[in-house]
Motif scaffolding. Structure first.
Motif, PDB file in Angstrom:
ATOM      1  N   UNK A 102     -74.428  75.702 117.833  1.00 44.88           N
ATOM      2  CA  UNK A 102     -74.169  74.637 118.798  1.00 44.88           C
ATOM      3  C   UNK A 102     -75.238  73.550 118.697  1.00 44.88           C
ATOM      4  N   UNK A 103     -74.973  72.420 119.333  1.00 44.83           N
ATOM      5  CA  UNK A 103     -75.930  71.311 119.303  1.00 44.83           C
ATOM      6  C   UNK A 103     -77.259  71.720 119.935  1.00 44.83           C
ATOM      7  N   UNK A 104     -77.200  72.441 121.067  1.00 43.73           N
ATOM      8  CA  UNK A 104     -78.430  72.873 121.734  1.00 43.73           C
ATOM      9  C   UNK A 104     -79.223  73.826 120.845  1.00 43.73           C
ATOM     10  N   UNK A 105     -78.530  74.800 120.224  1.00 42.82           N
ATOM     11  CA  UNK A 105     -79.212  75.722 119.323  1.00 42.82           C
ATOM     12  C   UNK A 105     -79.822  74.983 118.134  1.00 42.82           C
ATOM     13  N   UNK A 106     -79.091  73.995 117.616  1.00 43.82           N
ATOM     14  CA  UNK A 106     -79.577  73.236 116.462  1.00 43.82           C
ATOM     15  C   UNK A 106     -80.881  72.518 116.787  1.00 43.82           C
ATOM     16  N   UNK A 130     -76.152  88.610 114.130  1.00 47.06           N
ATOM     17  CA  UNK A 130     -77.005  89.725 114.508  1.00 47.06           C
ATOM     18  C   UNK A 130     -78.425  89.308 114.822  1.00 47.06           C
ATOM     19  N   UNK A 131     -78.832  88.110 114.438  1.00 47.41           N
ATOM     20  CA  UNK A 131     -80.164  87.612 114.755  1.00 47.41           C
ATOM     21  C   UNK A 131     -80.107  86.757 116.017  1.00 47.41           C
ATOM     22  N   UNK A 132     -81.071  86.961 116.897  1.00 46.81           N
ATOM     23  CA  UNK A 132     -81.139  86.140 118.100  1.00 46.81           C
ATOM     24  C   UNK A 132     -81.742  84.776 117.759  1.00 46.81           C
ATOM     25  N   UNK A 133     -81.588  83.848 118.670  1.00 47.22           N
ATOM     26  CA  UNK A 133     -82.169  82.527 118.476  1.00 47.22           C
ATOM     27  C   UNK A 133     -83.687  82.630 118.386  1.00 47.22           C
ATOM     28  N   UNK A 170     -85.451  85.197 117.277  1.00 41.24           N
ATOM     29  CA  UNK A 170     -85.805  85.756 115.975  1.00 41.24           C
ATOM     30  C   UNK A 170     -85.680  84.705 114.880  1.00 41.24           C
ATOM     31  N   UNK A 171     -84.626  83.905 114.939  1.00 40.60           N
ATOM     32  CA  UNK A 171     -84.436  82.852 113.943  1.00 40.60           C
ATOM     33  C   UNK A 171     -85.565  81.828 114.007  1.00 40.60           C
ATOM     34  N   UNK A 172     -85.992  81.451 115.211  1.00 35.83           N
ATOM     35  CA  UNK A 172     -87.082  80.482 115.357  1.00 35.83           C
ATOM     36  C   UNK A 172     -88.400  81.045 114.830  1.00 35.83           C
ATOM     37  N   UNK A 173     -88.638  82.332 115.090  1.00 35.47           N
ATOM     38  CA  UNK A 173     -89.876  82.949 114.600  1.00 35.47           C
ATOM     39  C   UNK A 173     -89.915  82.952 113.076  1.00 35.47           C
ATOM     40  N   UNK A 174     -88.792  83.230 112.445  1.00 37.37           N
ATOM     41  CA  UNK A 174     -88.731  83.210 110.981  1.00 37.37           C
ATOM     42  C   UNK A 174     -88.847  81.784 110.453  1.00 37.37           C
ATOM     43  N   UNK A 175     -88.239  80.833 111.157  1.00 36.59           N
ATOM     44  CA  UNK A 175     -88.275  79.436 110.718  1.00 36.59           C
ATOM     45  C   UNK A 175     -89.689  78.874 110.711  1.00 36.59           C
ATOM     46  N   UNK A 176     -90.567  79.422 111.535  1.00 39.46           N
ATOM     47  CA  UNK A 176     -91.956  78.973 111.564  1.00 39.46           C
ATOM     48  C   UNK A 176     -92.721  79.428 110.329  1.00 39.46           C
ATOM     49  N   UNK A 199     -85.967  79.425  89.728  1.00 41.56           N
ATOM     50  CA  UNK A 199     -85.049  79.230  90.851  1.00 41.56           C
ATOM     51  C   UNK A 199     -85.735  79.613  92.164  1.00 41.56           C
ATOM     52  N   UNK A 200     -85.420  78.902  93.225  1.00 42.14           N
ATOM     53  CA  UNK A 200     -85.855  79.257  94.575  1.00 42.14           C
ATOM     54  C   UNK A 200     -84.725  80.051  95.226  1.00 42.14           C
ATOM     55  N   UNK A 201     -85.007  81.251  95.648  1.00 44.16           N
ATOM     56  CA  UNK A 201     -83.946  82.157  96.108  1.00 44.16           C
ATOM     57  C   UNK A 201     -83.726  82.023  97.609  1.00 44.16           C
ATOM     58  N   UNK A 202     -82.485  81.704  97.967  1.00 44.70           N
ATOM     59  CA  UNK A 202     -82.053  81.696  99.368  1.00 44.70           C
ATOM     60  C   UNK A 202     -81.120  82.885  99.543  1.00 44.70           C
ATOM     61  N   UNK A 203     -81.564  83.877 100.297  1.00 47.69           N
ATOM     62  CA  UNK A 203     -80.822  85.135 100.410  1.00 47.69           C
ATOM     63  C   UNK A 203     -80.084  85.231 101.738  1.00 47.69           C
ATOM     64  N   UNK A 204     -78.810  85.574 101.660  1.00 46.25           N
ATOM     65  CA  UNK A 204     -77.973  85.814 102.830  1.00 46.25           C
ATOM     66  C   UNK A 204     -78.254  87.234 103.314  1.00 46.25           C
ATOM     67  N   UNK A 205     -78.737  87.380 104.544  1.00 45.34           N
ATOM     68  CA  UNK A 205     -79.152  88.694 105.055  1.00 45.34           C
ATOM     69  C   UNK A 205     -78.542  88.947 106.427  1.00 45.34           C
ATOM     70  N   UNK A 206     -78.396  90.222 106.762  1.00 39.88           N
ATOM     71  CA  UNK A 206     -77.956  90.642 108.093  1.00 39.88           C
ATOM     72  C   UNK A 206     -79.101  91.398 108.746  1.00 39.88           C
ATOM     73  N   UNK A 207     -78.866  91.847 109.963  1.00 36.31           N
ATOM     74  CA  UNK A 207     -79.940  92.549 110.686  1.00 36.31           C
ATOM     75  C   UNK A 207     -80.246  93.919 110.099  1.00 36.31           C
ATOM     76  N   UNK A 208     -79.368  94.447 109.243  1.00 32.26           N
ATOM     77  CA  UNK A 208     -79.612  95.773 108.657  1.00 32.26           C
ATOM     78  C   UNK A 208     -80.096  95.698 107.210  1.00 32.26           C
ATOM     79  N   UNK A 209     -80.190  94.487 106.650  1.00 30.61           N
ATOM     80  CA  UNK A 209     -80.553  94.345 105.241  1.00 30.61           C
ATOM     81  C   UNK A 209     -81.916  94.933 104.937  1.00 30.61           C
TER      82      UNK A 209
END
Length: 353
Positions: free
Chosen positions: A120-124, A97-100, A102-108, A61-71
């Motif tokens: 939102x559409x702009x964030x997407x 709790x994650x900024x845009x 931070x999310x982009x840095x992780x997405x890379x 299985x490929x694990x997709x984990x739901x996390x918060x900023x304190x996890x």
């Protein structure tokens, strides 16, 4: 259309889930876990999470984990990136709790999922450009009456996909529903109480989802088998109960005639099948309720033997026999059969939904 049904695993119920998850070939399909459920926290929490993730990885299985900023801190890691590496996570579903940035840095660095209902559409557009695998996931809704309505789900999904994101959603299970409410975990309120196959097909066909998870921990072998057939063969199984004389129609693949009206499905190949047998005599010429399976009898001349699935109540007709009905819990499938699509009638699951 999605080529898999993702599953969900929960730490408090994981020992019970091991056997069914092991019996279901993962083949690299994703499994959704949450790492910020407060009632699961205990001194041995990090060790139990590590054991669960290790087991899931070994099963494919490929694990997709739901996390918060304190996890990360709760699991003894410096940051989320270190946590992902330690647990061998395929992707991260970022809670509030994650900024845009931070999310982009992780997405890379790895697949990242965000809340489909609040992005939102702009964030997407910014997120979609940040990495190759950026997903928007609609929530599931344990409390009855709080699931999404069709218009919002359709509109938000289209907007996110147009911005370049993949979109996932959840369907309910049919056994071992998650507590404390045990009322299913659907994204769409209309799917609460529906069979997993019906909810899956509805999301795939009518909402264009890129991926679908079962929110509840339990999905029966029957449902998994029918969903797998739909994904691999492109043939939609429709559980029905046919009268004894017409059980030979089970398993035969039909095509919805491209000129079928919206109130019924015309089985394109059915008259050819009927020609191989004796003339169809009038029988059970009763009111054709939504969900009825009908066959034109010999009084209809050259139409004799045509099979139809009725999607809108129609009156009785002496030229039309009612030969079966779609099973309860699968009514959504009637509206998943579009012009030109392929489907087959299958025997219903003998378990109670």
């Amino acid at each position: 259309m999605p080529d898999f049904l993702g599953r969900s695993a929960y730490l408090t119920e994981f020992e019970k889930q091991k056997a069914p998850l092991a019996a279901c070939p993962a083949g690299g399909a994703p499994v959704f876990i949450s790492l910020h459920i407060g009632e699961e926290f205990a001194p041995d929490y990090p060790a139990r999470v590590g054991e669960m993730c290790g087991w899931l990885r070994r099963q494919g299985w490929r694990i997709l984990a739901d996390v918060s900023e304190v996890t990360a801190r709760q699991l003894g890691c410096r940051d989320i990136a270190e946590l992902a590496q330690r647990l061998g996570l395929w992707g991260l579903r970022l809670d509030d709790g994650f900024t845009l940035e931070e999310a982009c840095a992780l997405a890379a660095r790895m697949p990242v999922a965000v809340n489909a209902s609040t992005t939102t559409e702009q964030q997407a557009r910014v997120l979609a450009a940040a990495g190759p695998d950026v997903i928007a996931i609609h929530n599931f809704y344990p409390r009855p009456e709080t699931g999404l309505d069709p218009d919002f789900l359709r509109e938000s999904t289209r907007m996110l996909q147009a911005a370049g994101m993949k979109v996932y959603a959840f369907i309910p299970g049919d056994e071992g529903l998650r507590g404390p409410l045990h009322a299913g975990l659907p994204t769409l309120e209309a799917h609460r109480g529906a069979a997993p196959l019906a909810a899956f097909a509805d999301l795939a066909v009518n909402y264009g989802m890129d991926g679908i998870f079962a929110g509840d921990p339990g999905v029966s072998a029957y449902q998994l088998g029918q969903i797998a057939r739909f994904c691999t063969e492109g043939v939609l199984p429709v559980p029905v109960r046919l009268t004894a004389d017409w059980e030979g129609l089970y398993g035969k693949v039909f095509t919805c005639r491209p000129d079928s009206p919206r109130w019924l499905v015309r089985f394109q190949e059915s008259r050819a099948y009927a020609k191989a047998g004796p003339p169809v005599q009038p029988d059970r010429c009763e009111e054709r309720r939504r969900g009825s399976i009908t066959m034109d009898n010999c009084l209809y001349g050259r139409y004799s033997g045509e099979v139809q699935l009725i999607r809108q109540d129609l009156p009785a007709d002496e030229k039309v026999n009612v030969i079966g009905h779609i099973q309860p819990g699968y009514e959504l499938l009637m509206d998943c059969i579009h012009r030109g699509s392929r489907f087959c009638m299958v025997k219903e699951d003998t378990r109670e939904l």
